[in-house]
Structures are given as C-alpha cells and as structure tokens.
Design a protein around this motif. Structure first.
Motif, PDB file in Angstrom:
ATOM      1  N   ILE A 160      12.706  -7.715   7.915  1.00 20.83           N
ATOM      2  CA  ILE A 160      12.895  -6.632   6.957  1.00 20.83           C
ATOM      3  C   ILE A 160      14.374  -6.253   6.981  1.00 20.83           C
ATOM      4  CG2 ILE A 160      10.549  -5.704   7.014  1.00 20.83           C
ATOM      5  CD1 ILE A 160      11.458  -3.676   9.052  1.00 20.83           C
ATOM      6  N   PHE A 161      14.834  -5.662   5.897  1.00 18.46           N
ATOM      7  CA  PHE A 161      16.254  -5.365   5.742  1.00 18.46           C
ATOM      8  C   PHE A 161      16.457  -3.858   5.563  1.00 18.46           C
ATOM      9  CE2 PHE A 161      15.594  -9.692   4.466  1.00 18.46           C
ATOM     10  CZ  PHE A 161      16.681 -10.372   4.984  1.00 18.46           C
ATOM     11  N   PHE A 162      17.280  -3.292   6.426  1.00 17.87           N
ATOM     12  CA  PHE A 162      17.680  -1.885   6.318  1.00 17.87           C
ATOM     13  C   PHE A 162      18.935  -1.823   5.458  1.00 17.87           C
ATOM     14  CE2 PHE A 162      14.997  -1.975   9.943  1.00 17.87           C
ATOM     15  CZ  PHE A 162      14.438  -0.714  10.061  1.00 17.87           C
ATOM     16  N   THR A 163      18.906  -0.986   4.439  1.00 17.48           N
ATOM     17  CA  THR A 163      19.988  -0.983   3.463  1.00 17.48           C
ATOM     18  C   THR A 163      20.442   0.440   3.139  1.00 17.48           C
ATOM     19  OG1 THR A 163      18.925  -2.914   2.472  1.00 17.48           O
ATOM     20  CG2 THR A 163      20.683  -1.868   1.206  1.00 17.48           C
ATOM     21  N   ASP A 164      21.753   0.650   3.100  1.00 13.47           N
ATOM     22  CA  ASP A 164      22.356   1.914   2.648  1.00 13.47           C
ATOM     23  C   ASP A 164      23.042   1.667   1.313  1.00 13.47           C
ATOM     24  OD1 ASP A 164      21.599   3.184   4.966  1.00 13.47           O
ATOM     25  OD2 ASP A 164      23.548   2.972   5.943  1.00 13.47           O
ATOM     26  N   ILE A 165      22.838   2.560   0.365  1.00 11.42           N
ATOM     27  CA  ILE A 165      23.535   2.494  -0.917  1.00 11.42           C
ATOM     28  C   ILE A 165      24.120   3.861  -1.236  1.00 11.42           C
ATOM     29  CG2 ILE A 165      22.107   0.626  -1.858  1.00 11.42           C
ATOM     30  CD1 ILE A 165      20.567   2.760  -3.447  1.00 11.42           C
ATOM     31  N   GLU A 166      25.113   3.871  -2.106  1.00 10.27           N
ATOM     32  CA  GLU A 166      25.674   5.137  -2.580  1.00 10.27           C
ATOM     33  C   GLU A 166      24.763   5.715  -3.658  1.00 10.27           C
ATOM     34  OE1 GLU A 166      29.617   4.280  -3.884  1.00 10.27           O
ATOM     35  OE2 GLU A 166      30.435   4.149  -1.850  1.00 10.27           O
ATOM     36  N   GLY A 167      24.576   7.043  -3.612  1.00 14.81           N
ATOM     37  CA  GLY A 167      23.763   7.704  -4.623  1.00 14.81           C
ATOM     38  C   GLY A 167      22.472   8.254  -4.056  1.00 14.81           C
ATOM     39  N   HIS A 168      21.776   9.001  -4.894  1.00 10.64           N
ATOM     40  CA  HIS A 168      20.538   9.697  -4.524  1.00 10.64           C
ATOM     41  C   HIS A 168      19.403   9.195  -5.403  1.00 10.64           C
ATOM     42  CE1 HIS A 168      17.722  13.041  -3.849  1.00 10.64           C
ATOM     43  NE2 HIS A 168      18.460  13.372  -2.795  1.00 10.64           N
ATOM     44  N   ILE A 169      18.190   9.210  -4.870  1.00  9.56           N
ATOM     45  CA  ILE A 169      17.053   8.718  -5.655  1.00  9.56           C
ATOM     46  C   ILE A 169      16.779   9.586  -6.881  1.00  9.56           C
ATOM     47  CG2 ILE A 169      15.906   7.506  -3.769  1.00  9.56           C
ATOM     48  CD1 ILE A 169      14.105   9.955  -3.432  1.00  9.56           C
ATOM     49  N   GLN A 170      17.377  10.787  -6.933  1.00  3.24           N
ATOM     50  CA  GLN A 170      17.260  11.604  -8.144  1.00  3.24           C
ATOM     51  C   GLN A 170      18.270  11.190  -9.207  1.00  3.24           C
ATOM     52  OE1 GLN A 170      17.714  15.564  -6.551  1.00  3.24           O
ATOM     53  NE2 GLN A 170      15.567  15.717  -5.895  1.00  3.24           N
ATOM     54  N   ASP A 171      19.222  10.308  -8.848  1.00  2.00           N
ATOM     55  CA  ASP A 171      20.138   9.750  -9.844  1.00  2.00           C
ATOM     56  C   ASP A 171      19.388   8.720 -10.679  1.00  2.00           C
ATOM     57  OD1 ASP A 171      22.097  11.240  -8.608  1.00  2.00           O
ATOM     58  OD2 ASP A 171      22.838   9.571  -7.399  1.00  2.00           O
ATOM     59  N   GLY A 172      19.569   8.785 -11.983  1.00  2.00           N
ATOM     60  CA  GLY A 172      18.818   7.916 -12.879  1.00  2.00           C
ATOM     61  C   GLY A 172      18.976   6.437 -12.576  1.00  2.00           C
ATOM     62  N   LYS A 173      20.206   5.966 -12.401  1.00  4.40           N
ATOM     63  CA  LYS A 173      20.418   4.529 -12.206  1.00  4.40           C
ATOM     64  C   LYS A 173      19.890   4.068 -10.855  1.00  4.40           C
ATOM     65  CE  LYS A 173      25.222   4.720 -10.459  1.00  4.40           C
ATOM     66  NZ  LYS A 173      26.587   4.191 -10.685  1.00  4.40           N
ATOM     67  N   VAL A 174      19.967   4.947  -9.826  1.00  6.28           N
ATOM     68  CA  VAL A 174      19.428   4.599  -8.515  1.00  6.28           C
ATOM     69  C   VAL A 174      17.907   4.492  -8.594  1.00  6.28           C
ATOM     70  CG1 VAL A 174      19.117   5.384  -6.129  1.00  6.28           C
ATOM     71  CG2 VAL A 174      21.346   5.622  -7.244  1.00  6.28           C
ATOM     72  N   GLU A 175      17.297   5.441  -9.262  1.00  9.91           N
ATOM     73  CA  GLU A 175      15.845   5.431  -9.408  1.00  9.91           C
ATOM     74  C   GLU A 175      15.370   4.151 -10.102  1.00  9.91           C
ATOM     75  OE1 GLU A 175      12.278   8.344 -11.124  1.00  9.91           O
ATOM     76  OE2 GLU A 175      14.359   8.624 -11.793  1.00  9.91           O
ATOM     77  N   LYS A 176      16.057   3.773 -11.183  1.00  7.80           N
ATOM     78  CA  LYS A 176      15.673   2.571 -11.934  1.00  7.80           C
ATOM     79  C   LYS A 176      15.855   1.308 -11.091  1.00  7.80           C
ATOM     80  CE  LYS A 176      16.789   4.501 -16.488  1.00  7.80           C
ATOM     81  NZ  LYS A 176      17.727   4.431 -17.643  1.00  7.80           N
ATOM     82  N   ALA A 177      16.996   1.218 -10.406  1.00 10.53           N
ATOM     83  CA  ALA A 177      17.277   0.024  -9.610  1.00 10.53           C
ATOM     84  C   ALA A 177      16.262  -0.144  -8.477  1.00 10.53           C
ATOM     85  CB  ALA A 177      18.688   0.090  -9.050  1.00 10.53           C
TER      86      ALA A 177
END
Length: 361
Positions: free
Chosen positions: A323-340
């Motif tokens: 399994i892969f642990f991943t950090d990304i910039e942004g919040h799940i309430q951000d539209g593009k993060v939610e979609k991705a």
C-alpha cells in the motif's frame, strides 16, 4: 535626566501596559467562555485547528504592517499560549503523547496545543491511538518521520489499522545536548540516552568522552531523569529535559547533523475544515499489472495537484503486496482535490483518506 529616573519612568509605563494586557486577557477569556457555551449547546468541537491557524496568520500579517518592532516569529508562540489558556476556560482538552515528560513528542504536542492542556504520557505509539479510541483523550501526537532516520513505519501501520484521522502536523527541530547534575565534564563516567541519540552524537562523545560508558535507555527524557540521580553521569537529551529535571547543560548541540527535523502527526476523530493552506494524506493500493501505479496517480496530474510524498509499506495481506502512503497539497473540501481522489478511489482496489489538515509552518 538622571538615568535611574528615566529607567523608573519607562518601567512604570511598561507596568501600566502589562496591566492593560492582563485586563484584555481576562476579557478575551470571558469571551472564550461564551464561545464555549454556544459550542456545547450546538454540540460543536472546542478545538478548531482551521480557526486557530487563521488567527495566527492574521496576527502575523498585522504585526508586519505595524512595523514589526515585536518579532513576527514570536507572534505565534505568544498567541498559542493565550489561545491555549483561553480554550481551557471553555473545556479541558486531553492529549496523549509518547512519554515520559520532555520527550520530543511531548515538546511537539506543546508546540501545537500550548501549555494549558491536560497531557497524558503513554508508553507506546499504539497506546496513543488506544487512548483516543477509548475516549480517554481527545487527541494524540505521534512521530511519523525524521530527516535523518526516515519514516516511523509503526506509525504508518497504526494509521491503517485504526479508524482515526490526522488533524494536524508539527515540525520540530531536534537538537541534542549533554547535561547532568555535575557541570564538570571531566567527572562524567556514564552517558545515558536513547540509542538513536547516542548514534547521532557518537563522534562528539568519542572525541570528548572516550572512556565514558554509553548506556541505552528507552528515551532521551528517561536518560535525563536517570542522570538527575547519578552525579557521575550525564544524559544526551533536549533542552526541555534539562529544564524539567533541573540539569546543567554541559555542552550544547553535540549531534552531528545540523538539519535534523522530525515531523509529528496530531490524530483525532474528525477532519478539520479547510484553511486554504492544507495537506491531505491518503493510502491506496494498486492492481498487479503493468503501469498500475502510473494509472492510479494520473488523476492527480490531470487535476494539477502536487504530490509532496509517497511511501510504500507491505499490506500484510499477501506476499509482495503493498500500500502507498501519499501526501498531496490541498484539502478534500477543495473541488479539484475531491474530484481527483474520487477518480483515484475508483481505480484503486483499496483507498482510505487519513486526513486533511493545516500544513505546518
């Protein structure tokens, strides 16, 4: 004007300002109590990381606009303690950490929550998770990675196993000092510390205390506690440990790495609201096929999301399954993060959001 009289007048003015500050602090605490009553009535959380981050950023910006006579770097630490003290008038917050007192995890917890919190030291990282699950504490603080030692794999495994969320992160600079009850280094015959700390300081110890016995203990804080009762011993530990256990710092910064930082995670039960400067951590698995990792991460690229970290761990379900642990910039309430992430979830056999939280700064 005589300098003594001048000093007395200036000090009187400072005393008057201190009295005004104290009155305002009491007024702020009264308003915080009213906020607490409203939160309880509507079953809202007492601790809101996004609100506190907004306060710090607004005040730092205001201080720079005012001319920055008071150091802007000091604004956050000062107001962290003010907020912590005022929050304690609303309701006591309990925070579990990897103890004992004065460990670096304890210092990270104080850096995040302030002093006016009920801190609960526990013996293991798993115990931190258990304290929250059993509702004995509201939050926990655990180490997750170090710039020298790398990832704390045990913490990652527990994030998979427990239904908790990352609510914040703390970056703490790690500095190790030689300390003891006896300030005379020539009389030191034993040195206590955690094995990682001894390894970090081995070159200095070999050069300056070549005949001293190096004794490994469970933490740097425990080392300081033991050195307190041993006049021929020293400990390698933090400055906070020296303060708590009343030790003399014999030599400062004896570790060999000058850029030594540890990242700690704050864990709880709820994901905080977005602040505009956030990080999201999630885990996923991939299908056993050519290009599977590329296909799974492609939605991040397509939606313009920056991935800041990825770390693999055995899934413990099948041999050679990860399994892969991943950090990304942004919040799940951000539209593009939610979609991705929704697209990534549909591709991945296993997917779990570990948290969206304010980035440490």
């Amino acid at each position: 004007m005589d300098y003594k009289k001048q000093l007395e007048e200036l000090r009187n003015k400072i005393d008057q300002i201190d009295e005004q500050i104290l009155k305002l602090l009491n007024e702020r605490a009264r308003l915080a109590q009213e906020v607490g009553h409203v939160k309880k009535k509507h079953n809202l959380p007492i601790y809101v990381p996004s609100r506190e981050k907004a306060i710090f950023e607004r005040l730092e910006k205001l201080n720079r606009e005012l001319g920055e006579i008071f150091p802007t770097d000091a604004v956050k630490p000062v107001f962290r303690e003010i907020i912590s003290a005022c929050r304690s008038t609303e309701e006591s917050i309990k925070v579990a950490y990897l103890g004992p007192r004065a460990t670096f995890t304890h210092q990270a917890a104080i850096k995040h929550f302030g002093q006016a919190v009920e801190y609960i030291p526990v013996s293991t990282i798993r115990d931190v998770f258990e304290e929250i699950i059993k509702e004995k504490t509201d939050f926990g603080v655990v180490p997750v990675e170090n710039t020298i030692e790398g990832i704390v794999n045990y913490t990652l495994d527990l994030l998979v196993d427990y239904p908790l969320k990352i609510t914040g992160e703390v970056i703490l600079e790690i500095s190790l000092h030689l300390m003891g009850m006896n300030p005379d280094i020539k009389e030191i015959v034993r040195v206590y510390s955690h094995r990682h700390a001894l390894a970090e300081c081995r070159d200095w110890l070999r050069e300056n205390l070549p005949d001293a016995q190096l004794i490994e203990v469970e933490s740097t804080a425990k080392a300081a506690e033991m050195a307190k009762d041993d006049y021929e011993a020293a400990a390698v530990a933090s400055e906070a440990a020296a303060d708590i256990y009343g030790l003399h710092i014999i030599e400062r910064k004896i570790d060999r790495h000058i850029h030594n930082f540890t990242r700690f995670l704050v864990i709880g039960t709820q994901i905080p609201n977005r602040t505009g400067n956030d990080k999201t951590t999630f885990i996923f698995s991939v299908k056993n096929e050519v290009g599977a990792l590329y296909k799974t991460l492609e939605p991040l690229y397509r939606h313009g999301i920056n991935m800041t970290k990825i770390e693999s761990r055995p899934s413990k379900k099948e041999a050679w399954d990860y399994i892969f642990f991943t950090d990304i910039e942004g919040h799940i309430q951000d539209g593009k993060v939610e979609k991705a992430l929704e697209e990534l979830k549909n591709i991945s056999p296993f997917f779990k959001i570990l948290g969206s939280y304010p980035r440490a700064h």
